[in-house]
Design a protein around this motif. Structure first.
Motif, PDB file in Angstrom:
ATOM      1  N   TYR A   1      37.790 -20.269  -1.546  1.00 29.18           N
ATOM      2  CA  TYR A   1      39.194 -20.072  -1.910  1.00 29.18           C
ATOM      3  C   TYR A   1      40.096 -20.960  -1.058  1.00 29.18           C
ATOM      4  N   PHE A   2      39.803 -21.044   0.259  1.00 31.18           N
ATOM      5  CA  PHE A   2      40.556 -21.939   1.139  1.00 31.18           C
ATOM      6  C   PHE A   2      40.515 -23.371   0.602  1.00 31.18           C
ATOM      7  N   LEU A   3      39.304 -23.840   0.308  1.00 29.19           N
ATOM      8  CA  LEU A   3      39.137 -25.229  -0.116  1.00 29.19           C
ATOM      9  C   LEU A   3      39.762 -25.482  -1.477  1.00 29.19           C
ATOM     10  N   ASP A   4      39.589 -24.548  -2.409  1.00 28.27           N
ATOM     11  CA  ASP A   4      40.179 -24.715  -3.732  1.00 28.27           C
ATOM     12  C   ASP A   4      41.702 -24.749  -3.670  1.00 28.27           C
ATOM     13  N   GLY A   5      42.258 -24.122  -2.650  1.00 30.74           N
ATOM     14  CA  GLY A   5      43.709 -24.131  -2.469  1.00 30.74           C
ATOM     15  C   GLY A   5      44.232 -25.384  -1.800  1.00 30.74           C
ATOM     16  N   GLY A   6      43.331 -26.312  -1.493  1.00 32.39           N
ATOM     17  CA  GLY A   6      43.754 -27.571  -0.902  1.00 32.39           C
ATOM     18  C   GLY A   6      43.826 -27.556   0.606  1.00 32.39           C
ATOM     19  N   HIS A   7      43.175 -26.579   1.239  1.00 26.93           N
ATOM     20  CA  HIS A   7      43.172 -26.474   2.695  1.00 26.93           C
ATOM     21  C   HIS A   7      41.763 -26.709   3.230  1.00 26.93           C
ATOM     22  N   ASN A   8      41.679 -27.004   4.518  1.00 33.42           N
ATOM     23  CA  ASN A   8      40.367 -27.145   5.138  1.00 33.42           C
ATOM     24  C   ASN A   8      39.873 -25.780   5.590  1.00 33.42           C
TER      25      ASN A   8
END
Length: 541
Positions: free
Chosen positions: A177-184
């Motif tokens: 979810y973090f990565l899909d949201g554009g975050h590392n």
């Protein structure tokens, strides 16, 4: 009925494999993949188990053994296993990345047919979809030399597996979810050894005897340093290469890498710390296991020994000290040094630069400006069935473009049997770790700054080690030589799993117009078909 169908599938596989692989032994495995409660850092989490185990079962095999692994997916989501370091000679169908294979649907089964062809050494398997690796599902692969092939050290008294790496308390779905949201990813919560936290695992030894430790970094984001209190380690093998037997007090192991060392239990009988700590991180993470002398009644005490933390030069110098054992026999009787890689002139130079662009307002990672996007159909199937619109060869340049990053399903062409120089150029402030499926390559050089043609004067063209995963230090380069002698669709990726997931990967299509089984095995009859390949047919018996 499902068991009968699986039996027919296995028999079909055996017919093809026997025709191709002759009388090499077969080893059969049945794996049931389930969720289960695990406590790596003392907190209950949902892990991915294989036959109820975390880590999963160890594969013990011998050079050229055929491995028939029937995987039953009892998860509620698709699942796929890849085999880090097994070269899948002529058989990228079995590689287990989404570019080559359809995932196993929930409640379904797939039988892998692998061969440890002309390989020895230490490797591991792992779940390759999404962030499943953050939940476990990995295990060790040991490939022993054939009995008549000499190895350059006495037979150890035991063989210990060390699967170490960083760990997160958040679930794999939260991390995705973090990565899909554009975050590392956030900073890891800790490190583990064989699925356990601080002093949670014990390695038993007898005083005076020597043991082999097979160390793999199976983490998501962090390089590690491995050491054993009061003991030195003699390096003997790196990802299938016998090495000069240099002695180290500690060893850096970057993401996706594997090493074998010999450790002699030659100290007073008591318990000692086995230490893993993070490298190149602002906060140093540390965890320990226990080296237990069987005649010991004294527990570990005090603080574990410290190790290197952020020192780049220390790690670079150690990496350069790892050399090929030219006189040792590899998987075949001839000495490793009989292959004179340094006398072959590369036909092509490929330069690969990693970057961290923001695309459409989200964090992505890229190779030569291209951030990989997974298609709806595995590339290998699209290639085989001539399905248009899935990918185009040449969709990634073989030099950095230094322009803005963009999204694409990136595939690079390469000619079968060509000999290629690849330079990994890293202008970022973090250590990179690169893996190439289907191959072992020669690490001819690494240094700081910009690679130029003049950098070749510093190459080791005599006795560098051959391996499948290599690090690139911050604002530095690493150069490799690779003989493209394995037809197929092969993943080249960052072993930093967030970077891989967000685009720092591509596929190398090693191509020949030949249709001979001598060059590439046919599509497996039991190949799963998904995406735009669904409804098509593989082949008859």
């Amino acid at each position: 009925m499902r068991d009968f169908t699986s039996l027919i599938t296995v028999l079909s596989l055996l017919l093809v494999l026997h025709a191709v692989n002759g009388d090499n032994p077969y080893r059969f495995y049945t794996w049931k993949v389930t969720y289960g409660d695990i406590y790596p850092l003392g907190v209950k989490q949902q892990g991915i188990l294989i036959n109820g185990q975390f880590p999963g079962p160890t594969i013990d095999c011998v050079t050229n053994d055929n491995l028939i692994i029937s995987v039953y997916n009892y998860l509620n989501e698709p699942f796929l296993i890849s085999w880090n370091g097994l070269q899948q000679r002529r058989n990228s169908w079995q590689d287990g990345m989404f570019g080559t294979s359809c995932p196993i649907p929930p409640g379904k089964n797939f039988t892998y047919a692998l061969q440890a062809k002309d390989q020895i050494g230490t490797y591991f398997y792992f779940p390759s979809l999404a962030l499943h690796k953050a939940a476990g599902g990995y295990g060790s692969i040991k490939v022993y030399s054939r009995p008549r092939i000499p190895v350059p050290y006495p037979t150890p008294a035991g063989d210990h597996v060390v699967l170490a790496g960083d760990w997160f308390k958040r679930s794999h779905r939260q991390l995705k979810y973090f990565l899909d949201g554009g975050h590392n990813l956030p900073f890891p919560d800790g490190l583990i050894i064989n699925g356990r936290g601080w002093n949670g695992y014990t390695f038993n030894v007898d005083q005076g005897k020597t043991y082999r430790f097979r160390i793999s970094n199976v983490g998501l984001a962090t390089s590690i340093n491995f050491r054993i209190q009061g003991h030195t380690m003699k390096l003997i093998e790196v990802e299938g290469s016998h090495t000069l037997q240099t002695t180290y007090s500690s060893l850096d192991v970057h993401l996706g890498q594997s090493y074998s060392v010999l450790v002699t239990a030659n100290q007073p009988a008591k318990d000692y710390y086995v230490v893993v700590s993070s490298r190149f991180t602002s906060k140093v993470l540390t965890t320990t296991a226990v080296l237990h002398y069987r005649n010991s009644f004294a527990k570990v005490s005090g603080y574990p020994p410290g190790g290197p933390t952020t020192e780049i030069d220390w790690s670079l110098n150690q990496a350069r000290s790892i050399r090929w054992n030219l006189t040792a026999s590899g998987p075949r009787p001839n000495p490793q040094g009989s292959y004179h890689y340094g006398l072959i002139k590369p036909a092509r130079t490929i330069i690969l630069a990693n970057s961290a662009p923001y695309i459409n307002g989200k964090q992505r990672y890229a190779v030569n400006g291209v951030s990989y996007v997974s298609p709806d159909t595995p590339l290998k199937l699209a290639d085989y069935f001539n399905i248009g619109g899935v990918f185009s060869v040449g969709s990634i340049p073989d030099r950095p473009n230094w322009g803005n990053g963009y999204l694409a399903t990136s595939v690079m062409h390469a000619d079968y049997r060509s000999f290629v120089e690849i330079v990994f150029q890293n202008w970022e402030n973090t250590v990179q770790s690169w893996h190439i499926d289907g191959y072992s390559f020669f690490v001819v050089g690494m240094d700081g700054g910009q690679w130029t043609q003049a950098s070749r004067s510093r190459y080791n063209l005599r006795d560098t080690v051959a391996r499948c995963t290599v690090q690139v230090y911050p604002k530095s380069w690493t150069a490799i030589y690779i003989a493209l002698d394995n037809v197929g669709m092969w993943n080249i990726r960052s072993e930093d799993w967030a970077r891989q997931y967000l685009g720092q990967q591509f596929y190398l299509r090693v191509y020949t117009s030949s249709k001979s089984w001598r060059d590439e095995l046919p599509i497996p009859r039991n190949a799963l078909l998904c995406g735009r390949a669904r409804g098509r047919h593989t082949r008859p018996l």
